[in-house]
Design a protein around this motif. Sequence first.
Motif, PDB file in Angstrom:
ATOM      1  N   MET A 193       0.826  -1.198   0.000  1.00 52.81           N
ATOM      2  CA  MET A 193       0.000   0.000   0.000  1.00 52.81           C
ATOM      3  C   MET A 193       0.867   1.258   0.000  1.00 52.81           C
ATOM      4  O   MET A 193       1.756   1.412   0.845  1.00 52.81           O
ATOM      5  N   ILE A 194       0.616   2.139  -0.960  1.00 46.74           N
ATOM      6  CA  ILE A 194       1.218   3.468  -0.968  1.00 46.74           C
ATOM      7  C   ILE A 194       0.083   4.447  -0.705  1.00 46.74           C
ATOM      8  O   ILE A 194      -0.797   4.643  -1.543  1.00 46.74           O
ATOM      9  N   ASP A 195       0.099   5.058   0.473  1.00 45.92           N
ATOM     10  CA  ASP A 195      -1.038   5.858   0.936  1.00 45.92           C
ATOM     11  C   ASP A 195      -0.838   7.329   0.560  1.00 45.92           C
ATOM     12  O   ASP A 195      -0.452   8.158   1.387  1.00 45.92           O
ATOM     13  N   LEU A 196      -1.118   7.647  -0.694  1.00 45.95           N
ATOM     14  CA  LEU A 196      -0.984   9.029  -1.154  1.00 45.95           C
ATOM     15  C   LEU A 196      -1.964   9.953  -0.440  1.00 45.95           C
ATOM     16  O   LEU A 196      -1.647  11.116  -0.147  1.00 45.95           O
ATOM     17  N   ARG A 197      -3.150   9.448  -0.151  1.00 45.99           N
ATOM     18  CA  ARG A 197      -4.181  10.291   0.482  1.00 45.99           C
ATOM     19  C   ARG A 197      -3.728  10.797   1.842  1.00 45.99           C
ATOM     20  O   ARG A 197      -4.022  11.950   2.213  1.00 45.99           O
ATOM     21  N   ALA A 198      -3.027   9.967   2.591  1.00 43.75           N
ATOM     22  CA  ALA A 198      -2.594  10.367   3.934  1.00 43.75           C
ATOM     23  C   ALA A 198      -1.677  11.575   3.886  1.00 43.75           C
ATOM     24  O   ALA A 198      -1.612  12.359   4.840  1.00 43.75           O
ATOM     25  N   HIS A 199      -0.967  11.769   2.787  1.00 41.76           N
ATOM     26  CA  HIS A 199      -0.006  12.870   2.679  1.00 41.76           C
ATOM     27  C   HIS A 199      -0.515  14.019   1.827  1.00 41.76           C
ATOM     28  O   HIS A 199      -0.115  15.173   2.038  1.00 41.76           O
ATOM     29  N   LEU A 200      -1.399  13.731   0.870  1.00 40.84           N
ATOM     30  CA  LEU A 200      -1.799  14.745  -0.104  1.00 40.84           C
ATOM     31  C   LEU A 200      -3.249  15.166   0.015  1.00 40.84           C
ATOM     32  O   LEU A 200      -3.666  16.135  -0.634  1.00 40.84           O
ATOM     33  N   GLY A 201      -4.042  14.463   0.831  1.00 33.94           N
ATOM     34  CA  GLY A 201      -5.442  14.818   0.991  1.00 33.94           C
ATOM     35  C   GLY A 201      -6.262  14.469  -0.239  1.00 33.94           C
ATOM     36  O   GLY A 201      -5.873  13.647  -1.076  1.00 33.94           O
ATOM     37  N   ASP A 202      -7.426  15.137  -0.372  1.00 34.57           N
ATOM     38  CA  ASP A 202      -8.365  14.819  -1.443  1.00 34.57           C
ATOM     39  C   ASP A 202      -8.303  15.795  -2.611  1.00 34.57           C
ATOM     40  O   ASP A 202      -9.095  15.689  -3.550  1.00 34.57           O
ATOM     41  N   ALA A 203      -7.400  16.763  -2.565  1.00 36.03           N
ATOM     42  CA  ALA A 203      -7.275  17.703  -3.683  1.00 36.03           C
ATOM     43  C   ALA A 203      -6.559  17.031  -4.846  1.00 36.03           C
ATOM     44  O   ALA A 203      -5.744  16.118  -4.658  1.00 36.03           O
ATOM     45  N   PRO A 321     -10.697   1.402   3.549  1.00 34.80           N
ATOM     46  CA  PRO A 321     -10.701   0.642   4.814  1.00 34.80           C
ATOM     47  C   PRO A 321      -9.395  -0.105   5.058  1.00 34.80           C
ATOM     48  O   PRO A 321      -8.883  -0.133   6.183  1.00 34.80           O
ATOM     49  N   LEU A 322      -8.834  -0.704   4.022  1.00 29.66           N
ATOM     50  CA  LEU A 322      -7.562  -1.413   4.176  1.00 29.66           C
ATOM     51  C   LEU A 322      -6.435  -0.436   4.483  1.00 29.66           C
ATOM     52  O   LEU A 322      -5.627  -0.676   5.394  1.00 29.66           O
ATOM     53  N   ALA A 323      -6.360   0.687   3.757  1.00 28.46           N
ATOM     54  CA  ALA A 323      -5.297   1.658   3.993  1.00 28.46           C
ATOM     55  C   ALA A 323      -5.356   2.204   5.408  1.00 28.46           C
ATOM     56  O   ALA A 323      -4.315   2.382   6.065  1.00 28.46           O
ATOM     57  N   ARG A 324      -6.565   2.470   5.892  1.00 26.54           N
ATOM     58  CA  ARG A 324      -6.727   2.990   7.246  1.00 26.54           C
ATOM     59  C   ARG A 324      -6.238   1.964   8.275  1.00 26.54           C
ATOM     60  O   ARG A 324      -5.512   2.303   9.220  1.00 26.54           O
ATOM     61  N   TRP A 325      -6.631   0.700   8.082  1.00 28.38           N
ATOM     62  CA  TRP A 325      -6.228  -0.353   9.041  1.00 28.38           C
ATOM     63  C   TRP A 325      -4.709  -0.514   9.029  1.00 28.38           C
ATOM     64  O   TRP A 325      -4.078  -0.616  10.100  1.00 28.38           O
ATOM     65  N   LEU A 326      -4.119  -0.552   7.865  1.00 34.58           N
ATOM     66  CA  LEU A 326      -2.668  -0.726   7.782  1.00 34.58           C
ATOM     67  C   LEU A 326      -1.934   0.424   8.473  1.00 34.58           C
ATOM     68  O   LEU A 326      -0.967   0.202   9.213  1.00 34.58           O
ATOM     69  N   ARG A 327      -2.401   1.651   8.256  1.00 37.58           N
ATOM     70  CA  ARG A 327      -1.744   2.803   8.883  1.00 37.58           C
ATOM     71  C   ARG A 327      -1.891   2.745  10.398  1.00 37.58           C
ATOM     72  O   ARG A 327      -0.934   3.033  11.135  1.00 37.58           O
ATOM     73  N   GLU A 328      -3.065   2.394  10.873  1.00 41.23           N
ATOM     74  CA  GLU A 328      -3.283   2.306  12.327  1.00 41.23           C
ATOM     75  C   GLU A 328      -2.407   1.255  12.980  1.00 41.23           C
ATOM     76  O   GLU A 328      -2.077   1.358  14.167  1.00 41.23           O
ATOM     77  N   HIS A 329      -2.016   0.240  12.205  1.00 43.55           N
ATOM     78  CA  HIS A 329      -1.226  -0.857  12.767  1.00 43.55           C
ATOM     79  C   HIS A 329       0.229  -0.821  12.319  1.00 43.55           C
ATOM     80  O   HIS A 329       0.975  -1.790  12.535  1.00 43.55           O
ATOM     81  N   GLY A 330       0.654   0.298  11.724  1.00 40.96           N
ATOM     82  CA  GLY A 330       2.049   0.451  11.357  1.00 40.96           C
ATOM     83  C   GLY A 330       2.525  -0.537  10.303  1.00 40.96           C
ATOM     84  O   GLY A 330       3.696  -0.951  10.314  1.00 40.96           O
TER      85      GLY A 330
END
Length: 357
Positions: A193-203, A321-330
């Motif tokens: 998972m590469i979580d672009l949203r966590a760093h760049l938001g929804d813009a 949902p998967l990205a959120r779970w992965l981030r919460e669990h490092g």
Amino acid sequence: MDLSPPADNPRWKQRPPGSTWGDFGPDDQLGRLNLLTPEKRLQGVAEVREGLAFALSLPLDYPGGSALNPARHPPVLRPSVRRGLVNFNCLLAELEPGRTDVMSDDLAILYLQYSTQWDSLAHAGSMFDANGDGLPEALYYNGYAAGRHIVGPQHLDDTGVPATAGAAASTSAAHALGIENMARTGVQGRGVMIDLRAHLGDARTLVGYDTLMRVLDADGVAVEPGDIVCLHTGFADVVLGMRRHPDPAVLQGACAVLDGRDGKLLQWITDSQVAAIAADNYAVEGLPARPGPACCAALPLHEHCLFKLGVHLGELWHLTPLARWLREHGRYRFLLTAPPLNLPGAVGSPVTPVATV
């Protein structure tokens, strides 16, 4: 169908610069999926610690309507016919007295790339002079040719429908590079998972190599050969929030997309040796692409991945949902199982990917 090129007329004498044509064999139809080895699957299995599964597909009637892409339409469901009766809530007693069965059976008119999907290597080709005679031809990965290996109808009737001898007749087929080749592998391996949203938001953000590297470094993400990369941008959540009434003007300004014109980004895809790339946005790359040379691809990332490298692309996956779970669990790795439909001759397919953590 024998897809081997005649001995006196091989499919290609020269391959596109930087391509993988021939690297997996002269008649290869899998591309980078060859990197999904037993060892790679075991790496994915090793990421399963909690036994939790995440379904990564949107409902297949999303995004809704055809405003986002006039060439694609939502599914249509209809009942089949059983011996002259509508085969939905069909009472078998009307056909065979004394039967107690109530049966329902249906069919679907399905645009295969309408919603959560995989693109096969027959989805996007390019004009290329493979014979070195100065005459570019319409070709696909590994030199498979339009009109010979990937064939479609030559004529349309007055309504714009492909001419056919009968309504049930197929009028197109990928005799090479069809989605069935992908399906037969099982498409199972280690997802990253590469979580672009966590760093760049929804813009709307055009993500090139430098931005991607900053995200990977910030999250400590390592991408290794044979991994299946999943890009979380939040686009699928915006689509879901529109409840099957997408607003193209809003969606065109929403969420991160890859910059297909960034040569450094394309080179990273080459060097990383990823097996496939999936995203929750509409095309993985920005559409329209940034202006380029007068003669260039409208979809440069598609051309690079599908045509040159044999890297399959997935679109409109639901990753939040998967990205959120992965981030919460490092974590950022997981077991991914994502085979498309085993539909011979199709150039794309719906998919219901499952991530297990």
